[in-house]
Design a protein around this motif. Sequence first.
Motif, mmCIF file in Angstrom:
data_model
loop_
_atom_site.group_PDB
_atom_site.id
_atom_site.type_symbol
_atom_site.label_atom_id
_atom_site.label_comp_id
_atom_site.label_asym_id
_atom_site.label_seq_id
_atom_site.Cartn_x
_atom_site.Cartn_y
_atom_site.Cartn_z
ATOM 1 N N MET A 81 -50.157 31.985 35.985
ATOM 2 C CA MET A 81 -51.030 32.689 35.037
ATOM 3 C C MET A 81 -50.453 34.057 34.691
ATOM 4 O O MET A 81 -50.519 34.496 33.542
ATOM 5 N N ASN A 87 -54.333 32.197 28.326
ATOM 6 C CA ASN A 87 -54.949 31.146 29.130
ATOM 7 C C ASN A 87 -55.833 30.309 28.216
ATOM 8 O O ASN A 87 -56.663 30.863 27.489
ATOM 9 N N CYS A 105 -57.688 35.614 35.060
ATOM 10 C CA CYS A 105 -56.978 36.001 33.835
ATOM 11 C C CYS A 105 -57.631 37.201 33.163
ATOM 12 O O CYS A 105 -56.943 38.077 32.642
#
Length: 159
Positions: A81, A87, A105
């Motif tokens: 990530m 994302n 995120c």
Amino acid sequence: MIEIAQPATIPKDRKPGTLHSFFALKFHEGDEDKAKVEAIEKALNKAGVTITLMARDVEKWGQAKIPEGKTLMTDYAFPAMQQCECNIIEFSEKGVGLGINAGYCYAIGKPIFIIAKTGSDISTTISNLATKVIFYDQPEDLIEPFRQIVSSLTGARNT
């Protein structure tokens, strides 16, 4: 012989006008979810988005084992990530891991795009973390919204 899971390889150099996204969904074993992911990925690719997906890129669709002492989320997903530009979370079906993904995120400042089948229940919490929520009927419905997202996020990078 079972393969040992390796960290996902995130491309460092990307073609101008493209994005690389971490992709998450509530995943179930079997071909149905695999086919769903492949259809969504095909649409995202047409929009200029490539993805990293833990079930495919680390777990090799169930063929790779996470080594003892390691966990998929903290040892594989979080580092991936961090390397991705955004994302994308398929949220037609809720899952605790999806919330953790979105929260992580958000905390590290990555744009979060929630996609869900039309009529899906998107919680206020997830909506508040999302940069944008996009509903779709067919994966092809994602192409145009993601072309616009790619353009807006890569515009500064390409000039």
